[in-house]
Design an enzyme around this catalytic site. Structure first.
Site, PDB file in Angstrom:
ATOM      1  N   GLU A 195       0.853  -1.186   0.000  1.00 35.21           N
ATOM      2  CA  GLU A 195       0.000   0.000   0.000  1.00 35.21           C
ATOM      3  C   GLU A 195       0.886   1.233   0.000  1.00 35.21           C
ATOM      4  O   GLU A 195       1.851   1.268   0.758  1.00 35.21           O
ATOM      5  CB  GLU A 195      -0.899   0.028   1.242  1.00 35.21           C
ATOM      6  CG  GLU A 195      -1.898   1.172   1.176  1.00 35.21           C
ATOM      7  CD  GLU A 195      -2.903   1.183   2.333  1.00 35.21           C
ATOM      8  OE1 GLU A 195      -2.730   0.417   3.296  1.00 35.21           O
ATOM      9  OE2 GLU A 195      -3.844   1.969   2.250  1.00 35.21           O
ATOM     10  N   HIS A 226      -9.407  -4.233   9.769  1.00 40.21           N
ATOM     11  CA  HIS A 226      -9.356  -4.002   8.321  1.00 40.21           C
ATOM     12  C   HIS A 226      -9.787  -5.251   7.541  1.00 40.21           C
ATOM     13  O   HIS A 226     -10.161  -5.140   6.376  1.00 40.21           O
ATOM     14  CB  HIS A 226      -7.929  -3.643   7.888  1.00 40.21           C
ATOM     15  CG  HIS A 226      -7.635  -2.169   7.870  1.00 40.21           C
ATOM     16  ND1 HIS A 226      -8.484  -1.246   7.307  1.00 40.21           N
ATOM     17  CD2 HIS A 226      -6.550  -1.470   8.302  1.00 40.21           C
ATOM     18  CE1 HIS A 226      -7.934  -0.037   7.404  1.00 40.21           C
ATOM     19  NE2 HIS A 226      -6.762  -0.141   8.007  1.00 40.21           N
ATOM     20  N   GLU A 279      -5.483  -3.230  12.531  1.00 44.59           N
ATOM     21  CA  GLU A 279      -5.150  -4.027  11.336  1.00 44.59           C
ATOM     22  C   GLU A 279      -6.094  -5.226  11.207  1.00 44.59           C
ATOM     23  O   GLU A 279      -6.523  -5.570  10.121  1.00 44.59           O
ATOM     24  CB  GLU A 279      -3.690  -4.489  11.363  1.00 44.59           C
ATOM     25  CG  GLU A 279      -2.659  -3.372  11.539  1.00 44.59           C
ATOM     26  CD  GLU A 279      -2.839  -2.177  10.633  1.00 44.59           C
ATOM     27  OE1 GLU A 279      -3.344  -2.340   9.503  1.00 44.59           O
ATOM     28  OE2 GLU A 279      -2.488  -1.058  11.060  1.00 44.59           O
ATOM     29  N   GLU A 304     -10.019   3.742   6.227  1.00 40.31           N
ATOM     30  CA  GLU A 304      -9.204   4.208   7.361  1.00 40.31           C
ATOM     31  C   GLU A 304     -10.029   4.909   8.444  1.00 40.31           C
ATOM     32  O   GLU A 304      -9.882   4.602   9.629  1.00 40.31           O
ATOM     33  CB  GLU A 304      -8.044   5.090   6.882  1.00 40.31           C
ATOM     34  CG  GLU A 304      -7.020   4.357   6.011  1.00 40.31           C
ATOM     35  CD  GLU A 304      -6.410   3.122   6.675  1.00 40.31           C
ATOM     36  OE1 GLU A 304      -6.573   2.930   7.891  1.00 40.31           O
ATOM     37  OE2 GLU A 304      -5.762   2.330   5.948  1.00 40.31           O
ATOM     38  N   GLY A 324       2.885   2.408  11.013  1.00 44.48           N
ATOM     39  CA  GLY A 324       2.670   1.569  12.186  1.00 44.48           C
ATOM     40  C   GLY A 324       2.541   0.101  11.825  1.00 44.48           C
ATOM     41  O   GLY A 324       3.215  -0.758  12.396  1.00 44.48           O
ATOM     42  N   ALA A 325       1.693  -0.199  10.855  1.00 49.29           N
ATOM     43  CA  ALA A 325       1.453  -1.585  10.475  1.00 49.29           C
ATOM     44  C   ALA A 325       0.624  -1.624   9.207  1.00 49.29           C
ATOM     45  O   ALA A 325       0.127  -0.598   8.750  1.00 49.29           O
ATOM     46  CB  ALA A 325       0.705  -2.313  11.595  1.00 49.29           C
ATOM     47  N   MET A 326       0.483  -2.823   8.647  1.00 46.91           N
ATOM     48  CA  MET A 326      -0.213  -2.973   7.372  1.00 46.91           C
ATOM     49  C   MET A 326      -1.089  -4.224   7.378  1.00 46.91           C
ATOM     50  O   MET A 326      -0.654  -5.306   7.771  1.00 46.91           O
ATOM     51  CB  MET A 326       0.827  -3.033   6.244  1.00 46.91           C
ATOM     52  CG  MET A 326       0.240  -3.203   4.869  1.00 46.91           C
ATOM     53  SD  MET A 326      -0.804  -1.778   4.410  1.00 46.91           S
ATOM     54  CE  MET A 326      -1.977  -2.606   3.369  1.00 46.91           C
ATOM     55  N   GLU A 327      -2.308  -4.048   6.879  1.00 45.56           N
ATOM     56  CA  GLU A 327      -3.366  -5.057   7.015  1.00 45.56           C
ATOM     57  C   GLU A 327      -3.399  -6.115   5.914  1.00 45.56           C
ATOM     58  O   GLU A 327      -4.476  -6.681   5.643  1.00 45.56           O
ATOM     59  CB  GLU A 327      -4.720  -4.342   7.051  1.00 45.56           C
ATOM     60  CG  GLU A 327      -5.168  -3.694   5.716  1.00 45.56           C
ATOM     61  CD  GLU A 327      -4.849  -2.212   5.582  1.00 45.56           C
ATOM     62  OE1 GLU A 327      -3.902  -1.736   6.250  1.00 45.56           O
ATOM     63  OE2 GLU A 327      -5.525  -1.533   4.786  1.00 45.56           O
ATOM     64  N   ASN A 328      -2.294  -6.459   5.277  1.00 49.10           N
ATOM     65  CA  ASN A 328      -2.288  -7.460   4.206  1.00 49.10           C
ATOM     66  C   ASN A 328      -3.116  -8.690   4.598  1.00 49.10           C
ATOM     67  O   ASN A 328      -3.037  -9.174   5.717  1.00 49.10           O
ATOM     68  CB  ASN A 328      -0.852  -7.925   3.941  1.00 49.10           C
ATOM     69  CG  ASN A 328       0.115  -6.780   3.908  1.00 49.10           C
ATOM     70  OD1 ASN A 328      -0.008  -5.893   3.082  1.00 49.10           O
ATOM     71  ND2 ASN A 328       1.061  -6.771   4.841  1.00 49.10           N
TER      72      ASN A 328
HETATM   73  N1  TRP Z   1      -3.099   0.780   5.757  1.00 48.23           N
HETATM   74  C1  TRP Z   1      -2.159   0.993   6.835  1.00 48.23           C
HETATM   75  C2  TRP Z   1      -2.988   1.217   8.075  1.00 48.23           C
HETATM   76  O1  TRP Z   1      -3.559   2.221   8.283  1.00 48.23           O
HETATM   77  C3  TRP Z   1      -1.278   2.179   6.631  1.00 48.23           C
HETATM   78  C4  TRP Z   1       0.020   1.920   5.950  1.00 48.23           C
HETATM   79  C5  TRP Z   1       0.951   1.031   6.313  1.00 48.23           C
HETATM   80  C6  TRP Z   1       0.568   2.588   4.859  1.00 48.23           C
HETATM   81  N2  TRP Z   1       2.037   1.141   5.500  1.00 48.23           N
HETATM   82  C7  TRP Z   1       1.823   2.064   4.585  1.00 48.23           C
HETATM   83  C8  TRP Z   1       0.112   3.591   4.060  1.00 48.23           C
HETATM   84  C9  TRP Z   1       2.638   2.519   3.561  1.00 48.23           C
HETATM   85  C10 TRP Z   1       0.907   4.054   3.012  1.00 48.23           C
HETATM   86  C11 TRP Z   1       2.156   3.519   2.774  1.00 48.23           C
HETATM   87  O2  TRP Z   1      -3.213   0.367   8.830  1.00 48.23           O
HETATM   88 ZN    ZN Z   2      -5.607   1.472   8.627  1.00 48.27          ZN
END
Ligand code: TRP
Ligand code: ZN
Length: 864
Positions: free
Chosen positions: A122, A302, A299, A321, A262-266
């Site tokens: 993302e 999400h 996350e 978001e 912070g983190a990513m919801e893959n």
């Molecule tokens: N979708 C993520 C969140 O809000 C945000 C995020 C994580 C993100 N890494 C990123 C957005 C890199 C842009 C680029 O939980």
């Molecule tokens: Zn988010």
């Protein structure tokens, strides 16, 4: 590498992708310097249009259509896209590219962190991995095969559930992953390396079994326990609160040290900044435990609001978001204290979002155009986006809101949706026309609501005159009124509610929908004038303007029945007082206010977390927004004087509280955290006494601090008290923790957050300062520029220069990070003339020396 201001992408230009790709099979052969990615996609035409794929920084080895290799004449390739002019209506496309993860310092796409492979897609990282229509409305089922050196990368992870795995020749091995849920490319993830794993299981409300894993650095598995507990709590909460269960047999979290956010919801494979996974009482604070719980929740939530239902395009970012922040705030409120959570959320909103909304970077929650998508992950999209959902719950009521959410899940599951789709569900559920409410999404700026009261004693009627106005923001000279739901109550002055016709037990929701509106309330004959409590629990994200005297405000604070407003009344009083002390530097702090505040802290000792928040005076960033031009150094002095007076009033209480032992054995729960919050508040106030006895006392507390929460609080308080105890504490802390990067981040931040530009420069030259690690970069640069405004905006201009230098060095490595740091200059036009000139100079120098597209987007808007 001088770049021009980026061309903007416009919402009105949206058009659906002409093709669908039902299924894709990817084959990764991992090598740090040369990873080979083979992608095979099944493409079908849906409508007329060109076949264009995104691709950035890829070395194309070969491309074949329906098994036939394409000659260079059959496609066009530029820096960002690959176009095949003529394609059949249904075909298979195979690409073979090479990428270089070890050279990827931007941390977007596939990169290396501490010797392991890790991805971040993302918003637009997937195009750095393979050629693909890298937009959220193209959803596919992914099959992934990974092969890698078995000794170096024993664990191979991707989205979905594992398939076949086994050994290969040459010491390599492979693993396959299948994700049955169609997803956009931004949710793709891959991790490979050697990890320790904290495992657990979960059974969903449907009886489905889920294997859970938290993957961390070798030797750190025990630090993953809290993240795992938080994950299970989040899974239960989403089932109970929204009826949403998890939908795969595996849910994994991987912690990485190098991460931009912070983190990513893959899907099925969340990737986390290790700061939001690893925690143990010795090395993590209560704030860390709380943040982990909230971000793990975020996350996880999400999975439904973002993944099952995703965004049609990036203009709809707040759809996932804002809604998911609202969900994580509710999760925390349910697990901990609702009023305390609300106060913390509003502190954050006011400090970050209100500031953004009042400066050159202001933009609507759903903008009409953007220059660089990475820069749209803002406090406005996240925090104001969440406030709008909350305001909606007040506007249409909880029941209609809950029904609307179920309609949304039922009708839009599996789609890439828009804000309009979302609101249609609530129109259906509430029977209300919400088109005016949706203006909130199109207008930037924080509405100001003026509240005036008229009391007629003879008829016992109170008339409340309300008016709203949204300030001018960039490119939006005129504003329309927005619906503002104001929770209100009439107080009898003694801690209870006054009776009023049509108000339920003295409470109601006033819906302010026009520019001006008056509400008349009838009280029983002979009633005394009631006190009006408005915007209770912060029901709408507005600024309330009310001409109340200090006496009125103190009376209101004493009579309040809403904990948020009790706190907020004191904030208003403290703000007024700080400005008075700024204007009258010779006069002492107002004793009546200090005593009332100290009394409120004591009176709330049964809710120590709340009592602790009462001791926190509004920070400079918030005071900033009340006056122009602003003198942050002067404000800092005035604020410190008020804080010192409060510390003196509470000195005996502080001593008594700190003599009691800290709760043992340590538990990270809200109850214990509340007690520690009160203790750390007292530690902070002890520092505010600003005496050498206080420094000795703090050093003694520091030496025997039983956990990181208190140890860091002592260090923070000591840092502002020059002398031997301070220097020793800084050195001891460093020696003790030099091998734990997350703790050393705190060590940097606690100094940069309170020091001078010279301190910040010295810290940025420390051998442990590392421009390639975002947490470490922020520990000095963001701590100084975003939490230490007196230091950053000091009139000698040195603060601006230090940060300008760091930005110039970070930008070539990590443009998204540089752009984020640049936002610290967003308030520059509000500064007094000397600091304003130096901020402008630094911004212009940066612009002229040439910057990345991300950074240029911020600089050009800031200077505009
Ligand atoms: N979708 C993520 C969140 O809000 C945000 C995020 C994580 C993100 N890494 C990123 C957005 C890199 C842009 C680029 O939980
Ligand atoms: Zn988010």
């Amino acid at each position: 590498m001088r770049t021009d201001t980026p061309v903007s992408v416009k919402l009105e230009n949206y058009s659906p992708y002409p093709f669908e790709i039902e299924h894709v099979s990817m084959d990764f052969s991992l090598e740090p310097d040369a990873t080979r990615v083979r992608t095979k996609m099944q493409v079908k035409r849906l409508r007329p249009g060109a076949f264009v794929l995104d691709g950035v920084g890829l070395t194309l080895n070969s491309i074949a259509l329906d098994g036939t290799t394409l000659s260079e004449a059959a496609y066009q390739k530029d820096e960002e896209t690959l176009t095949i002019a003529s394609v059949p209506d249904a075909f298979t496309l195979e690409t073979d590219v090479t990428i270089n993860p070890s050279k990827n310092t931007a941390l977007s796409g596939l990169y290396m962190s501490a010797g392991r492979f890790c991805s971040q897609c993302e918003a637009t990282g997937f195009r750095r991995i393979t050629y693909w229509p890298d937009r959220p409305d193209v959803m596919s089922r992914f099959h992934v095969r990974i092969d890698a050196d078995k000794a170096k990368y024993p664990i191979l992870l991707s989205n979905g559930t594992p398939g076949e795995a086994g050994a290969l020749s040459d010491g390599r091995h492979f693993a396959e992953w299948d994700d049955p849920h169609p997803k956009p490319s931004y949710l793709f993830a891959l991790c490979a390396g050697d990890y320790d794993v904290w495992r657990d299981t979960f059974t969903t409300m449907n009886g489905d079994h889920v294997d859970l894993g938290v993957y961390v650095d070798k030797g750190q598995a025990d630090r993953a326990e809290w993240a795992m507990e938080s994950l299970k709590a989040a899974m239960v909460w989403d089932e109970k609160r929204f009826g949403r269960a998890y939908d795969l047999g595996v849910f994994n979290i991987v912690a990485v040290r190098d991460f931009n956010f912070g983190a990513m919801e893959n899907k099925g494979l969340n990737i986390f900044n290790s700061a939001y996974v690893l925690a143990r009482e010795d090395s993590a604070t209560d704030a860390d435990f709380e943040a982990i719980e909230s971000i793990v929740g975020h996350e996880y939530f999400h999975n439904w609001t973002g993944n099952r239902i995703t965004c049609r395009d990036w203009f709809q970012l707040c759809l996932k978001e804002g809604l998911t922040v609202f969900r994580d705030q509710e999760f925390s409120a349910d697990l901990r204290s609702r009023p305390v959570q609300r106060i913390k959320d509003v502190m954050r909103l006011r400090a970050r979002q209100f500031a953004e909304d009042a400066g050159p970077l202001a933009h609507p929650v759903r903008p009409q155009a953007y220059g660089s998508i990475d820069n749209l992950y803002t406090a406005t999209v996240y925090e104001k986006g969440a406030e709008l959902i909350r305001a909606l719950t007040v506007f249409i009521g909880d029941e209609a809101f809950n029904r609307g959410m179920q309609i949304y899940f039922d009708e839009y599951d599996g789609t890439a949706s828009t804000i309009e789709d979302f609101y249609a569900c609530f129109e259906k559920a509430s029977g209300r026309d919400l088109s005016q409410f949706r203006r909130w999404y199109a207008q930037a700026g924080t509405p100001e609501v003026t509240v005036k009261e008229r009391w007629d004693g003879d008829s016992a009627t109170l008339t409340i005159d309300l008016a709203q106005e949204t300030p001018v923001t960039p490119k939006q000279p005129t504003k329309q009124p927005v619906p503002i739901p104001l929770r209100a109550a009439l107080l009898d002055g003694k801690g209870a509610h006054a009776e009023a016709e049509g108000w339920d037990k003295g409470e109601t929701v006033i819906r302010l929908e026009d520019d001006r509106q008056s509400v008349t309330v009838q009280l029983p004959a002979g009633s005394k004038r009631p006190l009006l409590s408005i915007n209770r629990h912060f029901s709408a994200p507005v600024r309330i303007k009310r001409a109340l005297s200090n006496t009125d405000l103190l009376a209101l604070a004493a009579a309040e029945t809403d904990a948020f407003n009790t706190w907020d009344n004191f904030q208003t009083l403290a703000k007024t007082e700080i400005f008075r002390l700024l204007d009258e530097p010779q006069s002492p702090p107002d004793e009546a206010l200090v005593d009332a505040l100290a009394e409120a802290v004591r009176a709330n000792s049964d809710d120590p977390a709340f009592a602790a928040l009462l001791t926190v005076l509004p920070d400079i960033g918030e005071l900033f927004q009340e006056r122009e031009p602003v003198d942050p150094a002067g404000l800092n002095v005035a604020r410190k004087r008020l804080r010192q007076a409060l510390a003196e009033a509470l000195a005996a209480d502080a001593e008594r509280l700190l003599e009691a032992p800290s709760p043992a054995p340590f538990k990270p729960n809200a109850e214990q955290a509340g007690i520690r919050a009160q203790r750390t508040a007292m530690i902070g106030l002890t520092g505010a006494l600003d005496t050498s006895e206080a420094a000795d006392r703090l050093k003694a507390l520091f030496d025997k601090a039983p956990n990181m929460t208190e140890s860091l609080a002592c260090l923070r308080a000591l840092v502002t008290l020059p002398g031997k105890p301070r220097d020793e504490a800084i050195e001891t802390f460093y020696q003790r923790w030099k091998d734990n990067p997350l703790v050393i981040d705190k060590w940097f931040a606690v100094q940069a957050g309170q020091g001078t530009a010279e301190d910040a420069r010295r810290l940025s030259q420390h051998p442990d300062y590392d421009l390639s690690n975002p947490n470490r970069v922020r520990s000095v640069a963001a701590a100084f520029s975003m939490t230490n405004l007196a230091g950053f905006h000091a009139p000698d201009g040195e603060g601006h220069k230090v940060i300008g230098d760091i930005i110039a060095r970070v930008d070539p490595l990590n443009p998204a990070l540089a752009a984020r740091l640049l936002t610290s200059f967003e308030q520059w036009k509000k500064l007094e003339p000397v600091a304003q000139a130096s901020a402008k100079r630094v911004l212009e120098e940066l612009r002229d020396q040439g910057l990345s597209k991300n950074a240029m987007d911020i600089v050009s808007r800031a200077l505009d």
